[in-house]
Scaffold this motif. Sequence first.
Motif, PDB file in Angstrom:
ATOM      1  N   THR A  15       0.834  -1.201   0.000  1.00  0.00           N
ATOM      2  CA  THR A  15       0.000   0.000   0.000  1.00  0.00           C
ATOM      3  C   THR A  15       0.873   1.257   0.000  1.00  0.00           C
ATOM      4  OG1 THR A  15      -1.562  -1.272   1.307  1.00  0.00           O
ATOM      5  CG2 THR A  15      -2.002   1.079   1.101  1.00  0.00           C
ATOM      6  N   LYS A  36      -9.051  -3.175  -3.088  1.00  0.00           N
ATOM      7  CA  LYS A  36      -8.287  -4.039  -2.191  1.00  0.00           C
ATOM      8  C   LYS A  36      -9.072  -5.308  -1.940  1.00  0.00           C
ATOM      9  CE  LYS A  36      -5.405  -5.646   0.793  1.00  0.00           C
ATOM     10  NZ  LYS A  36      -4.994  -5.225   2.113  1.00  0.00           N
ATOM     11  N   ASP A  44      -6.709  -0.596   4.432  1.00  0.00           N
ATOM     12  CA  ASP A  44      -6.012   0.012   3.303  1.00  0.00           C
ATOM     13  C   ASP A  44      -6.914   0.945   2.508  1.00  0.00           C
ATOM     14  OD1 ASP A  44      -3.715  -1.267   3.962  1.00  0.00           O
ATOM     15  OD2 ASP A  44      -3.819  -2.769   2.371  1.00  0.00           O
ATOM     16  N   GLU A  91      -4.958  -4.369  -5.252  1.00  0.00           N
ATOM     17  CA  GLU A  91      -4.026  -4.909  -4.246  1.00  0.00           C
ATOM     18  C   GLU A  91      -4.609  -6.163  -3.643  1.00  0.00           C
ATOM     19  OE1 GLU A  91      -2.544  -2.258  -1.087  1.00  0.00           O
ATOM     20  OE2 GLU A  91      -2.168  -4.007   0.172  1.00  0.00           O
TER      21      GLU A  91
HETATM   22 MG   LIG Z   1      -1.727  -3.178   2.186  1.00  0.00          MG
END
Ligand SMILES: [Mg+2]
Lengths: 231, 258
Positions: A15, A36, A44, A91
């Motif tokens: 991140t 995410k 995050d 992510e």
């Molecule tokens: Mg992260």
Amino acid sequence: MRFVIIAGTPSSGKTSVMIHTIRHLLASNLSVAACKIDCLHTSDDERYRRLGIPVAVGLSDYICPDHFYVANLEEVECWAREQRADIVVLETAGLCHRCAPAVHGCLSVCVIDCLIGIDTPKKIGPMLSTADSVVITKCDIVSQAEREVFHNMVETVNPQAKIMDINGLTGQGAITLKNEIVRYNSLEGISGKELKYPMPAAICSYCSGETVIGKTYQMGNVKKVDFGGEN
Amino acid sequence: MLEQITVLGGLDKKGSPERIRSLDIKAGEVLAVIGPTGSGKTQLISDIEQYGEEETLTGRRIVIKNQQDTGKDKDLPRYLVAQVSQNMNFLIDMTIEEFLLMHARVRAIPDPRETINNVLETTNQLSGEPVHLSTNLTQLSGGQSRALMVADVALVSNAPIVLIDEIENAGINRLQALEILTGQGKIVLVVSHDPTLILMAEKRVVMKEGGMESVLQTTPEEQKMLEGLLRSEKQINLLRDYLREGRLLWQEFWCTVR
Ligand SMILES: [Mg+2]
Ligand SMILES: Nc1nc2c(ncn2[C@@H]2O[C@H](COP(=O)(O)OP(=O)(O)O)[C@@H](O)[C@H]2O)c(=O)[nH]1
């Protein structure tokens, strides 16, 4: 739209690195959306939201996070297109290291920190070896010598990848990743694209919520340890 | 072998062209990078490190001149800038010998044995407290670690530029460290707020609001002052040693050590 997949060992700085990289992208007037994927909880999304960009979160809950991730790629793409993003950053939690999230046509970035030990790159497996770019973080706290040895280990595991050092705290080096993203080809559509590395088969009783130990509770795809010797 | 790098000026934080349009740094030269926190010291180093990027934040360009200029990127070492800083540690649980052999192998050094003996010797010149090849890396003191880092960067790493970032004055002979590095034909960049270390450089670039504001040569007068600074540093080190040995100091101490 360019599709960027971020994987890496836990707390490696995924991140942190992406926040700096996205800032550079935004400064070049590119629009970015971030998503995410995690298991039970993540904060995050808060960090990405502070950039003022559209953010989504997917929690896999009782499902394997990697399988959950693949099953949602079309949806993530669709959401990001609705946000009119030039770039979508996805992510992943990257947990068991058996799976690799890399998809053909997407830029896959693996973020690892150089504190994990010199032999660890060999153990990370497909997540590292299938990445297009490898980011090494936390080089600010190890000696140059270890950094060079670590770099070499990563290169042995993945000789094709572009390897870059980025400091997740200061963002030093993030411009290289930004330029790498900008240079990457746009994705027409993710449907029909293939994972670079197949995910393991795992449909057993524990996948669907069984908690009791013992043979009689085990069904489906079950594999046992081979202790050698005669059975 | 790298002969010279030139930093061609870009834009400062306000987007106006920085005052210094071109800065040459030659092999064997020491350049101090100074200025308050947030003035752009780290950014300048980053720009040099990322010389290959066609696009940077500041719009600076880095021109590299090699002795045999083939104009190919692949002839340049993997790390253009090697770093030694206060925050860095050896984390590997290994002896100095094992680790140096590993680093020498990664760097494909033809005679690793001889090289690691040289590294050890240099390390012990730089730090007052000697180490052995069998010493574990994780047992090194701050000064010993820094000394080993400098020796390794000078003799094993092939990065042509070395960045010395805020290294402490205790436990390592900094003047000698700079001599060893420049003696290997390295360019040494020193980021520091410490007057002694700044004056050890032949010239200094002063950063302001993200831009290179001025480049100053160290004057003969300043060099005299540096000698004074080095003398008092020596005295302080001696004082430290005396006290650590459990001795009493006497009034005329200063006159004696001068
Ligand atoms: Mg992260
Ligand atoms: N010293 C240092 N710390 C870092 C660096 N990159 C990240 N961190 C720290 O590592 C921790 C984990 O970072 P985070 O970005 O949340 O990792 P993620 O879980 O992979 O997304 C945070 O405390 C960061 O501040 C780095 O390059 N150097």
